[in-house]
Design a protein around this motif. Structure first.
Motif, PDB file in Angstrom:
ATOM      1  N   UNK A  88       6.992 -39.717  11.455  1.00 29.04           N
ATOM      2  CA  UNK A  88       7.868 -38.986  10.527  1.00 29.04           C
ATOM      3  C   UNK A  88       7.089 -38.104   9.572  1.00 29.04           C
ATOM      4  N   UNK A  89       5.922 -38.567   9.120  1.00 24.67           N
ATOM      5  CA  UNK A  89       5.113 -37.769   8.181  1.00 24.67           C
ATOM      6  C   UNK A  89       4.553 -36.525   8.871  1.00 24.67           C
ATOM      7  N   UNK A  90       4.118 -36.728  10.091  1.00 27.71           N
ATOM      8  CA  UNK A  90       3.627 -35.566  10.841  1.00 27.71           C
ATOM      9  C   UNK A  90       4.749 -34.553  11.044  1.00 27.71           C
ATOM     10  N   UNK A  91       5.942 -35.091  11.329  1.00 28.32           N
ATOM     11  CA  UNK A  91       7.087 -34.214  11.552  1.00 28.32           C
ATOM     12  C   UNK A  91       7.389 -33.376  10.306  1.00 28.32           C
ATOM     13  N   UNK A  92       7.452 -34.049   9.167  1.00 31.91           N
ATOM     14  CA  UNK A  92       7.725 -33.342   7.921  1.00 31.91           C
ATOM     15  C   UNK A  92       6.631 -32.308   7.648  1.00 31.91           C
ATOM     16  N   UNK A  93       5.381 -32.730   7.866  1.00 28.31           N
ATOM     17  CA  UNK A  93       4.260 -31.803   7.645  1.00 28.31           C
ATOM     18  C   UNK A  93       4.397 -30.586   8.569  1.00 28.31           C
ATOM     19  N   UNK A  94       4.757 -30.868   9.815  1.00 27.11           N
ATOM     20  CA  UNK A  94       4.899 -29.785  10.799  1.00 27.11           C
ATOM     21  C   UNK A  94       5.962 -28.790  10.378  1.00 27.11           C
ATOM     22  N   UNK A  95       7.096 -29.325   9.905  1.00 26.51           N
ATOM     23  CA  UNK A  95       8.167 -28.426   9.465  1.00 26.51           C
ATOM     24  C   UNK A  95       7.698 -27.565   8.304  1.00 26.51           C
ATOM     25  N   UNK A  96       6.996 -28.220   7.334  1.00 29.34           N
ATOM     26  CA  UNK A  96       6.480 -27.463   6.188  1.00 29.34           C
ATOM     27  C   UNK A  96       5.545 -26.360   6.658  1.00 29.34           C
ATOM     28  N   UNK A  97       4.678 -26.694   7.602  1.00 24.84           N
ATOM     29  CA  UNK A  97       3.725 -25.689   8.098  1.00 24.84           C
ATOM     30  C   UNK A  97       4.455 -24.552   8.812  1.00 24.84           C
ATOM     31  N   UNK A  98       5.488 -24.921   9.570  1.00 26.71           N
ATOM     32  CA  UNK A  98       6.241 -23.882  10.276  1.00 26.71           C
ATOM     33  C   UNK A  98       6.921 -22.939   9.296  1.00 26.71           C
ATOM     34  N   UNK A  99       7.440 -23.521   8.202  1.00 29.43           N
ATOM     35  CA  UNK A  99       8.054 -22.675   7.169  1.00 29.43           C
ATOM     36  C   UNK A  99       6.980 -21.814   6.517  1.00 29.43           C
ATOM     37  N   UNK A 100       5.826 -22.442   6.273  1.00 31.78           N
ATOM     38  CA  UNK A 100       4.717 -21.694   5.665  1.00 31.78           C
ATOM     39  C   UNK A 100       4.320 -20.505   6.547  1.00 31.78           C
ATOM     40  N   UNK A 101       4.304 -20.721   7.860  1.00 28.43           N
ATOM     41  CA  UNK A 101       3.920 -19.653   8.774  1.00 28.43           C
ATOM     42  C   UNK A 101       4.823 -18.443   8.623  1.00 28.43           C
ATOM     43  N   UNK A 102       6.112 -18.728   8.434  1.00 29.34           N
ATOM     44  CA  UNK A 102       7.044 -17.609   8.313  1.00 29.34           C
ATOM     45  C   UNK A 102       6.752 -16.759   7.089  1.00 29.34           C
ATOM     46  N   UNK A 103       6.114 -17.378   6.076  1.00 31.07           N
ATOM     47  CA  UNK A 103       5.855 -16.614   4.861  1.00 31.07           C
ATOM     48  C   UNK A 103       4.423 -16.103   4.761  1.00 31.07           C
ATOM     49  N   UNK A 104       3.477 -16.955   5.124  1.00 26.53           N
ATOM     50  CA  UNK A 104       2.079 -16.538   4.907  1.00 26.53           C
ATOM     51  C   UNK A 104       1.292 -16.480   6.221  1.00 26.53           C
ATOM     52  N   UNK A 105       2.004 -16.550   7.337  1.00 27.17           N
ATOM     53  CA  UNK A 105       1.308 -16.574   8.615  1.00 27.17           C
ATOM     54  C   UNK A 105       0.678 -15.238   8.959  1.00 27.17           C
ATOM     55  N   UNK A 106      -0.277 -15.275   9.865  1.00 28.51           N
ATOM     56  CA  UNK A 106      -0.942 -14.070  10.328  1.00 28.51           C
ATOM     57  C   UNK A 106      -0.180 -13.536  11.533  1.00 28.51           C
ATOM     58  N   UNK A 107       0.029 -12.237  11.514  1.00 26.40           N
ATOM     59  CA  UNK A 107       0.781 -11.634  12.603  1.00 26.40           C
ATOM     60  C   UNK A 107      -0.173 -11.154  13.695  1.00 26.40           C
ATOM     61  N   UNK A 108       0.050 -11.626  14.897  1.00 26.50           N
ATOM     62  CA  UNK A 108      -0.715 -11.151  16.052  1.00 26.50           C
ATOM     63  C   UNK A 108       0.287 -10.692  17.097  1.00 26.50           C
TER      64      UNK A 108
END
Lengths: 379, 633
Positions: A88-108
């Motif tokens: 569950x912790x990994x899942x929550x972390x993953x979701x947070x990271x996915x949201x983070x990607x949408x805002x601060x991710x690098x575009x390739x």
């Protein structure tokens, strides 16, 4: 959540006598390791040909495999209980990271998929989710009644669709579909009623025309190109025409190792990554491709055996899903390269050149070995 | 809500899982078999198709265009060369934004709408990706520099070199050589597409056209293995091209220059031949144009300027211009008279009033020195004087005595009315009138009055300067005919050359040739004999001359002069003035060169055209390499 008494129950029906071998002792599974080594060696040979018999990229890939292999051994040492708890912790972390990607991710290439902390970290959270989703769902169903109740299915679907939508927003439709598929595989293996399955398939078929309207232009083009590559032979159709030409011209026994003209004369695009199986098909023919498929099936078969032998729901579902997802990658890649599926960016597992994917794959096999070798009860 | 009893049925779970997992594995085996079947379909059933496609991908047959044969003048000076020119090409796959790149190129070198249009047309005909497509041909050094400097900002744009025809002498040799031009769509329909694969140009005029097949050479080819970018990886098989044959022409660039300079800025033409061979030593038509402009495609505006100019620079006056021969025809009429016995060297007329009249006809045929007050005329005139004074009345009389039939028959021996040129495709045949011709074209019978004018080279008679020069060469050869030709050596002359060779003019006693030579010599050399006795050209060219030259002046009327009026140059617009002719050969004792000079609207032949002829002969006999070679002997 103490259910230790459950775990003491004997596993159903597969009580053959087992001896604790060398592999078992180090939490490794010899057949899986042998098959992985064979597939990787075979893959490196093809890669060596695809890069024009240069050593550097092969060594580079070998190092990545080595690192991934190390990761696999580490993952195998960790008890499945740990994975069960942190899911569950990994899942929550993953979701947070996915949201983070949408805002601060690098575009390739127009997609925002990468999180980049210069010099420290550089990875795709969606890659992480390939393991985290099965782990999360397996842990979710581990505690619950199977076949799953309707509301459990509902919550499982929510858990699947949040990351799927986030990844689709990047946009990375291929990965999001694959991750969704891995989630659905968990449901399927958990024993979800066939009624759901068939009505979902039916709904999917009926929604297909509607899907056409929500697809982006380039996605529509890919579908159209699959149906008729000749509509744009020098543009969007080029890849698929050239890869079919490479495969078809290989014939039964191929043109010979290092003798492929389609790949060496650069007609075949992405010949080291997504389209590498076309290089194999051109140079070693149907025989070479079939050999690779046999190795894959053996590996998947071993995964299935381990899944069946697993002693608890979490282990079963996780191993089964990782194994089947692995096959989905193989099927989607080869299907795409041979022109029966639209072109989506799915590398051929263990063979395509590239780092991140291979880490995830080996980590997955590490988890499989962990499940297999951390047994409470040895019969 | 009461939770359902959270008691797990482990056996049931395991069984369901086992069922699902084995079912899944079975499905997966099916999918794998499906993949194998797909591979079987592609690799076994469709193998032939894809093997062909794969070979077609990698194996390209490239044509190797031959190098066009070079052309030299008689002294070995290169007059048609091949030079690298540079073209701008674009590879679509390596360009990020096609429109932006084209806009950038437009900024740098200027691209018209048409050029962009035809570039896009070429782009759509591409065979495979990474094939470069020409955007602009024939870059100037400045354009090359501008594109090169900006190359970093123009990925996919390249400058490629090709060999194309180049005429080092520019407009000097344009009408003598002809030229190659870019093959257009019309040509492409009729051309052998194999022989011309890789070749962009075709001889369209003159020598370039006539010897096209020999100059072109034979196309070679190579089978190459290329990568997807079209780069040649290895050559599998090749047949090298055979370069076109080199030609050496009779033309002498120095003489051509001398002739061109002698004409100066006037419109006119010079044709000079070697009487021994018929080889054309000089062929000048002015004004001229730079044939290099046409090689890679001239822009529309420049072409329109050339085409619409009143001076018609594209018109080859030497070959296509058809003019009245005027008095230059007199030596040939005289010979005709002698050959047929119609006149004799001794026969003399009394040309007192300066006019001629047919019996029962009031029309006056005037001599050139006729005056209203009746003080014209040449007095007693025999054949010799009739030539060196260019007496019209003598020839009116002679022509009438000969009649049109004998005139037609004998002038034809010298090639009048016939196109005898071998390798000058633009040459015309002029017009030698006859009874049949007049009946056929005008539906009228031949009148004696028509014959009168033919006697002095007027009326319906038309000659081209080449034709007249050729006739003069036959005269200089004492009847041995020659066929005018550009080619000196290099290739075999085609069979038709022999067919064009006229029979020699035989049965003319030597003394008649001598008489004509002597008379024509007097045109130039007879001077200081008192008024009325000098050669017509003597005052202009006859003094301080180092060799013996035979000549004859002539004037061709452009506008008919009404009866009873004197000719007044001032009154006539420049374009309506007479054309000035002069024909000559020299040295008389051993003719090395025969020529015809025409100055359009120049006025009197002796005054205007003869100095041109003298300058050309001076150059050839006194200055040229011919002279140098003679001294070496």
């Amino acid at each position: 959540m103490s259910q230790d008494f459950v775990r003491r129950m004997p596993s159903a029906g597969f009580g053959q006598t087992r001896t604790v071998g060398l592999g078992e002792k180090f939490h490794l599974d010899i057949p899986i390791i042998l098959l992985l080594v064979m597939i990787c060696a075979y893959g490196l040979l093809i890669l060596y040909s695809a890069v024009g018999q240069q050593t550097a990229p092969v060594v580079n890939q070998l190092i990545k495999i080595g690192v991934a292999f190390g990761l696999m051994i580490v993952m195998a040492q960790i008890s499945p209980i740990f994975y069960l708890r942190i899911a569950p912790w990994l899942f929550v972390m993953g979701i947070v990271l996915l949201i983070a990607v949408l805002f601060v991710g690098t575009t390739v290439n127009g997609s925002q998929r990468w999180l980049r902390i210069p010099g420290v970290l550089n990875f795709q959270p969606s890659e992480l989710m390939k393991l985290v989703i099965p782990m999360m769902l397996a842990s979710y169903f581990h505690d619950r009644h199977l076949p799953p109740l309707r509301r459990h299915v509902f919550w499982a679907c929510v858990m699947i669709f949040i990351p799927v939508l986030l990844i689709a927003r990047q946009p990375d439709l291929g990965t999001s579909l694959l991750i969704g598929a891995s989630g659905l595989l968990v449901l399927l293996l958990a024993g979800i009623s066939w009624r759901y399955v068939f009505s979902a398939v039916l709904a999917g078929l009926m929604a297909a025309p509607a899907l056409w309207y929500v697809m982006l232009d380039y996605q529509r083009t890919r579908v159209m190109i699959l149906l008729d590559p000749e509509r744009d032979p020098l543009g969007a159709g080029w890849n698929i025409i050239q890869s079919k030409t490479a495969i078809g011209s290989g014939g039964l026994f191929g043109k010979g190792l290092f003798q492929g003209t389609q790949s060496h004369l650069d007609f075949l695009p992405e010949s080291q990554t997504d389209f590498i199986v076309a290089v194999l098909a051109e140079e070693l023919g149907l025989v070479g491709v079939t050999l690779l498929l046999i190795l894959y099936i053996l590996l998947v078969g071993r995964g299935v055996v381990i899944a069946i032998q697993a002693q608890d729901t979490f282990g079963r579902l996780l191993v089964g899903t990782i194994t089947f997802t692995f096959f989905v990658y193989v099927f989607v890649n080869i299907g795409m390269v041979s022109g029966i599926l639209p072109v989506v960016g799915v590398p051929l597992p263990l063979v395509s050149h590239g780092g991140t994917a291979i880490l995830t794959l080996f980590a997955g096999f590490g988890i499989i070995m962990s499940v297999h070798t951390h047994r409470r009860i040895t019969l | 809500m009461a939770e359902p009893l959270a008691l797990k049925d482990h056996t049931g779970e395991s069984r369901i899982f086992f069922d699902r997992v084995t079912l899944g594995f079975g499905f997966l085996i099916l999918l794998t078999l499906f993949l194998v079947a797909r591979m079987f379909y592609l690799q076994v059933l469709q193998h032939d198709l894809f093997a062909t496609l794969s070979d077609r991908n990698r194996i390209q047959v490239q044509s190797l265009p031959p190098i066009r044969g070079l052309i030299y003048d008689r002294n070995g000076e290169l007059i048609a060369d091949n030079m690298p020119t540079f073209q701008l090409t674009l590879t679509k796959e390596r360009v990020e934004n096609l429109d932006a790149t084209l806009a950038k190129l437009d900024e740098l070198v200027g691209l018209s709408e048409e050029e962009i249009e035809s570039f896009k047309k070429r782009m759509s005909r591409r065979q495979r990706p990474f094939e470069s497509v020409p955007v602009l041909y024939r870059l100037t050094p400045e354009e090359i520099a501008r594109v090169s400097v900006n190359n970093y900002a123009l990925p996919g744009v390249e400058i490629e070199a090709r060999l194309v025809r180049h005429y080092p002498n520019g407009e000097l040799m344009a009408h003598a050589l002809g030229s190659v031009r870019r093959i257009n769509e019309e040509d492409a329909k009729t051309l052998d597409s194999v022989a011309y694969s890789g070749t962009d140009h075709l001889g369209k005029l003159g020598v370039e056209k006539f010897y096209e097949k020999k100059l072109l050479g034979t196309v070679g080819y190579q089978q190459v293995e290329t990568d997807a970018r079209g780069r040649v990886m290895k050559v599998l098989d090749s047949v090298p091209p055979r370069p076109g044959q080199d030609l050496t022409l009779h033309v002498d660039v120095g003489l051509q220059k001398a002739a061109s300079e002698a004409l100066g800025d006037r419109r006119g033409t010079v044709v000079a031949l070697d009487p021994a061979t018929g080889g054309i030593l000089a062929l000048v038509s002015k004004p001229s144009y730079d044939p290099n402009l046409f090689v890679t495609g001239i822009d529309y505006q420049s072409y329109a300027e050339l085409r619409d100019s009143g001076d018609v620079p594209l018109f080859n006056r030497a070959l296509q211009g058809q003019y009245e021969p005027g008095s230059t025809l007199k030596p040939f009429i005289a010979l005709t008279g002698l050959m047929t016995g119609t006149t004799t060297p001794e026969f003399t007329i009394h040309d007192d009033p300066g006019w001629f009249k047919l019996p029962n006809n009031s029309r006056l045929y005037r001599d050139w020195n006729w005056k209203k007050d009746g003080r014209g005329g040449h007095g007693d005139v025999n054949l010799q004087k009739a030539i060196y004074r260019s007496c019209n009345v003598y020839f009116f009389d002679l022509a009438v005595k000969l009649g049109i039939d004998r005139i037609h028959e004998n002038l034809a021996l010298f090639g009048f009315g016939l196109n005898t040129a071998i390798d000058l495709p633009e040459a015309r045949s002029g017009l030698l009138p006859s009874r049949d011709w007049k009946r056929a074209t005008r539906g009228l019978p031949w009148y004696p009055g028509d014959t009168v004018n033919i006697g002095i080279g007027q009326g319906d008679m038309l000659v081209t300067p080449l034709q007249l020069a050729t006739a003069v060469a036959t005269l200089a050869n004492r009847g041995k005919t020659v066929v005018p030709r550009m080619l000196k050596s290099g290739v075999e002359l085609p069979e038709q050359a022999k067919a064009k060779q006229l029979d020699d003019v035989e049965q003319v006693p030597e003394q008649f040739w001598d008489l004509i030579f002597e008379s024509m010599g007097m045109v130039v050399h007879r001077g200081n004999m008192g008024f009325g006795e000098n050669g017509t050209a003597w005052a202009y060219i006859g003094r301080n001359i180092a060799y013996q030259m035979a000549g004859k002046s002539g004037t061709a009327q452009v506008v008919g002069i009404p009866q009873g009026e004197e000719y007044d140059e001032e009154e006539l617009a420049e374009r309506h003035r007479k054309h000035a002719w002069f024909v000559a050969f020299a040295p008389i004792e051993d003719p090395k060169i025969a020529l015809a000079v025409l100055v359009e609207n120049g006025g009197g032949g002796s005054a205007v055209a003869s100095p041109v002829a003298r300058k050309i002969l001076d150059y050839y006999l006194l200055e040229s390499r011919y002279k140098v070679a003679q001294l070496d002997d």
